[in-house]
Design a protein around this motif. Structure first.
Motif, PDB file in Angstrom:
ATOM      1  N   MET A 144     -27.960 -77.163  74.625  1.00 27.38           N
ATOM      2  CA  MET A 144     -26.631 -77.588  74.178  1.00 27.38           C
ATOM      3  C   MET A 144     -26.737 -78.574  73.026  1.00 27.38           C
ATOM      4  O   MET A 144     -25.956 -78.521  72.069  1.00 27.38           O
ATOM      5  CB  MET A 144     -25.863 -78.217  75.341  1.00 27.38           C
ATOM      6  CG  MET A 144     -25.201 -77.218  76.265  1.00 27.38           C
ATOM      7  SD  MET A 144     -23.939 -76.213  75.442  1.00 27.38           S
ATOM      8  CE  MET A 144     -22.823 -77.486  74.839  1.00 27.38           C
ATOM      9  N   CYS A 194     -23.808 -67.871  77.354  1.00 27.88           N
ATOM     10  CA  CYS A 194     -23.444 -67.932  78.769  1.00 27.88           C
ATOM     11  C   CYS A 194     -24.447 -68.803  79.514  1.00 27.88           C
ATOM     12  O   CYS A 194     -25.650 -68.501  79.520  1.00 27.88           O
ATOM     13  CB  CYS A 194     -23.401 -66.528  79.365  1.00 27.88           C
ATOM     14  SG  CYS A 194     -22.930 -66.503  81.113  1.00 27.88           S
ATOM     15  N   THR A 195     -23.970 -69.863  80.130  1.00 23.58           N
ATOM     16  CA  THR A 195     -24.884 -70.760  80.851  1.00 23.58           C
ATOM     17  C   THR A 195     -25.418 -70.129  82.132  1.00 23.58           C
ATOM     18  O   THR A 195     -26.388 -70.632  82.706  1.00 23.58           O
ATOM     19  CB  THR A 195     -24.202 -72.100  81.184  1.00 23.58           C
ATOM     20  OG1 THR A 195     -23.043 -71.860  81.989  1.00 23.58           O
ATOM     21  CG2 THR A 195     -23.800 -72.833  79.923  1.00 23.58           C
ATOM     22  N   VAL A 245     -19.277 -71.678  74.742  1.00 27.10           N
ATOM     23  CA  VAL A 245     -20.234 -71.772  75.847  1.00 27.10           C
ATOM     24  C   VAL A 245     -19.462 -71.552  77.139  1.00 27.10           C
ATOM     25  O   VAL A 245     -18.601 -72.353  77.497  1.00 27.10           O
ATOM     26  CB  VAL A 245     -20.943 -73.138  75.866  1.00 27.10           C
ATOM     27  CG1 VAL A 245     -21.934 -73.209  77.020  1.00 27.10           C
ATOM     28  CG2 VAL A 245     -21.654 -73.383  74.539  1.00 27.10           C
ATOM     29  N   GLY A 254     -21.198 -75.581  83.105  1.00 29.19           N
ATOM     30  CA  GLY A 254     -21.244 -76.144  81.760  1.00 29.19           C
ATOM     31  C   GLY A 254     -20.895 -77.609  81.658  1.00 29.19           C
ATOM     32  O   GLY A 254     -21.313 -78.281  80.710  1.00 29.19           O
ATOM     33  N   ASN A 290     -30.576 -73.432  88.871  1.00 30.75           N
ATOM     34  CA  ASN A 290     -30.437 -73.304  87.419  1.00 30.75           C
ATOM     35  C   ASN A 290     -31.283 -74.354  86.706  1.00 30.75           C
ATOM     36  O   ASN A 290     -31.475 -75.460  87.214  1.00 30.75           O
ATOM     37  CB  ASN A 290     -28.968 -73.483  87.017  1.00 30.75           C
ATOM     38  CG  ASN A 290     -28.082 -72.385  87.572  1.00 30.75           C
ATOM     39  OD1 ASN A 290     -27.869 -71.375  86.932  1.00 30.75           O
ATOM     40  ND2 ASN A 290     -27.554 -72.576  88.777  1.00 30.75           N
ATOM     41  N   LEU A 313     -24.431 -82.746  79.389  1.00 32.62           N
ATOM     42  CA  LEU A 313     -23.810 -81.499  78.948  1.00 32.62           C
ATOM     43  C   LEU A 313     -22.423 -81.760  78.373  1.00 32.62           C
ATOM     44  O   LEU A 313     -22.066 -81.212  77.317  1.00 32.62           O
ATOM     45  CB  LEU A 313     -23.696 -80.528  80.133  1.00 32.62           C
ATOM     46  CG  LEU A 313     -24.979 -79.846  80.609  1.00 32.62           C
ATOM     47  CD1 LEU A 313     -24.735 -79.117  81.933  1.00 32.62           C
ATOM     48  CD2 LEU A 313     -25.488 -78.863  79.563  1.00 32.62           C
ATOM     49  N   MET A 332     -30.661 -76.317  79.850  1.00 33.21           N
ATOM     50  CA  MET A 332     -29.290 -76.179  79.338  1.00 33.21           C
ATOM     51  C   MET A 332     -28.917 -77.389  78.485  1.00 33.21           C
ATOM     52  O   MET A 332     -28.310 -77.238  77.408  1.00 33.21           O
ATOM     53  CB  MET A 332     -28.309 -76.038  80.503  1.00 33.21           C
ATOM     54  CG  MET A 332     -28.328 -74.690  81.194  1.00 33.21           C
ATOM     55  SD  MET A 332     -27.353 -74.675  82.732  1.00 33.21           S
ATOM     56  CE  MET A 332     -25.767 -75.256  82.147  1.00 33.21           C
ATOM     57  N   TYR A 379     -29.171 -69.223  82.633  1.00 34.48           N
ATOM     58  CA  TYR A 379     -30.197 -70.230  82.926  1.00 34.48           C
ATOM     59  C   TYR A 379     -30.577 -70.267  84.406  1.00 34.48           C
ATOM     60  O   TYR A 379     -31.112 -71.258  84.879  1.00 34.48           O
ATOM     61  CB  TYR A 379     -29.736 -71.601  82.436  1.00 34.48           C
ATOM     62  CG  TYR A 379     -29.671 -71.687  80.927  1.00 34.48           C
ATOM     63  CD1 TYR A 379     -30.700 -72.279  80.212  1.00 34.48           C
ATOM     64  CD2 TYR A 379     -28.590 -71.162  80.219  1.00 34.48           C
ATOM     65  CE1 TYR A 379     -30.654 -72.346  78.820  1.00 34.48           C
ATOM     66  CE2 TYR A 379     -28.539 -71.218  78.838  1.00 34.48           C
ATOM     67  CZ  TYR A 379     -29.570 -71.807  78.139  1.00 34.48           C
ATOM     68  OH  TYR A 379     -29.537 -71.865  76.767  1.00 34.48           O
ATOM     69  N   LYS A 439     -32.881 -68.455  74.060  1.00 34.89           N
ATOM     70  CA  LYS A 439     -32.068 -68.517  75.268  1.00 34.89           C
ATOM     71  C   LYS A 439     -32.573 -67.527  76.323  1.00 34.89           C
ATOM     72  O   LYS A 439     -32.827 -66.354  76.011  1.00 34.89           O
ATOM     73  CB  LYS A 439     -30.611 -68.197  74.938  1.00 34.89           C
ATOM     74  CG  LYS A 439     -29.652 -68.296  76.112  1.00 34.89           C
ATOM     75  CD  LYS A 439     -28.244 -67.903  75.710  1.00 34.89           C
ATOM     76  CE  LYS A 439     -28.145 -66.438  75.392  1.00 34.89           C
ATOM     77  NZ  LYS A 439     -28.412 -65.587  76.594  1.00 34.89           N
TER      78      LYS A 439
END
Length: 337
Positions: free
Chosen positions: A74, A40-41, A109, A114, A65, A120, A70, A44, A85
């Motif tokens: 990724m 889960c982003t 993800v 995201g 964030n 990303l 991230m 962050y 994480k």
């Protein structure tokens, strides 16, 4: 089948309470929990709940964030490397002990941001955006946050109002980068909070990746309650699959069998195990949700199968740039769509 040289990565992006976790849980059921890693982003976040209130910033804002972390994580997940994480506890609004994550064959993800940067976006094989109408999402968020996160209805409504500028500026524009757009919506004349399992779904299939051959649905052979049409989305031609919430079980089963026929490497999962979601203290079932989960699983397995059938593994440095365009493979410059 030869195991691919790296995990297959699917992204699920959408605003808060858009249904991301529900979709991910169904994919785990289909693919097998021992083969799937979910990240889960939203973990962050830079600030906990109290700090955000003091700084007057919402968790939807990129400045709230660690976007750079991230991106690094990724890349590591994409190449099958472990990450440490961060973890954000939504029930308490606090940052807690980080978690060691070793990616499995499939990585899902999900989160708010995201697809926010080109870096990303280059690490996904399939990008999904959840796009429920705002009144439905608000109803979902009120129900979730008052039952699971200790908020009052008034607090949730106030927070929704405070977040709206950031939703418009940072979350909804990410729809542009999705390969598949999923929109659950109530039937005409039904209030969002009363729709429950009879929600319809519209699935927009953009030609940025190959999709299963459902062309028979164009020829008047579609079961009642299921339609496949040609349309346009933001000026681009797309296929639009629509499934009514009230579709009969036997007709939903017909479409499910058609999708399973494209998944020869998996044994069909019992239908009652898909399409389930938590409604307060009750577990309910939705045929459109089950079929959506199954269709997304197809896309992950298609990439898995394509990589497995390669006569040799592509150079590792090129893997993150591999893109599928209308059934053919092509290489894209990093950071460009």
């Amino acid at each position: 089948m030869i195991k691919p040289p790296r995990p297959i990565v699917l992204g699920i992006v959408g605003d808060s309470a858009a249904g991301k976790t529900t979709i991910a849980q169904g994919l785990m059921t289909i693919l097998g929990p021992d083969r799937v890693t979910v990240v889960c982003t939203d973990d962050y976040h830079k600030y906990d709940r109290r700090e955000r209130a003091r700084l007057n910033i919402t968790p939807l804002h990129p400045d709230c964030n660690y976007i750079d972390v991230m991106e690094l994580h990724m890349e590591r997940l994409h190449y099958g490397q472990p990450i440490l994480k961060p973890v954000y506890d939504h029930s308490t609004g606090t940052l807690v002990r980080p978690e060691y994550v070793q990616p499995k064959e499939f990585v899902i993800v999900e989160g708010l941001l995201g697809y926010y940067t080109p870096v990303l976006r280059q690490f996904y094989d399939v990008k999904v955006y959840l796009d429920p109408p705002e009144d439905l999402r608000r109803a979902w968020k009120i129900k979730r946050d008052t039952t699971e996160r200790g908020y009052t209805v008034e607090q949730v409504l106030k927070e929704l109002e405070r977040r709206e500028p950031d939703s418009a500026a940072f979350i909804r524009p990410q729809r542009e980068y999705a390969d598949i757009i999923v929109r659950f919506y109530p039937p005409e004349g039904v209030a969002p909070e009363e729709a429950g399992p009879i929600l319809n779904v519209q699935i927009i299939l953009r030609p940025t990746i190959p999709h299963p051959d459902l062309s028979y649905l164009y020829n008047g052979e579609a079961p009642p309650g299921i339609r496949l049409t040609l349309g346009r989305d933001n000026g681009r031609p797309v296929d639009i699959l629509e499934i009514d919430g009230a579709v009969a079980s036997e007709h939903a089963h017909e479409l499910a069998e058609a999708i399973w026929s494209h998944l020869p490497d998996l044994s069909p999962v019992e239908e009652e195990r898909l399409g389930n979601y938590q409604d307060l203290l009750q577990v309910r079932h939705s045929h459109p949700l089950a079929l959506t989960q199954l269709l997304l699983a197809y896309h992950m397995l298609r990439v898995y199968t394509d990589f497995s059938r390669m006569p040799f593994a592509p150079p590792t440095a090129a893997l993150s740039r591999l893109r599928f365009r209308e059934g053919r493979t092509a290489f894209a410059t990093p950071g460009k769509e």
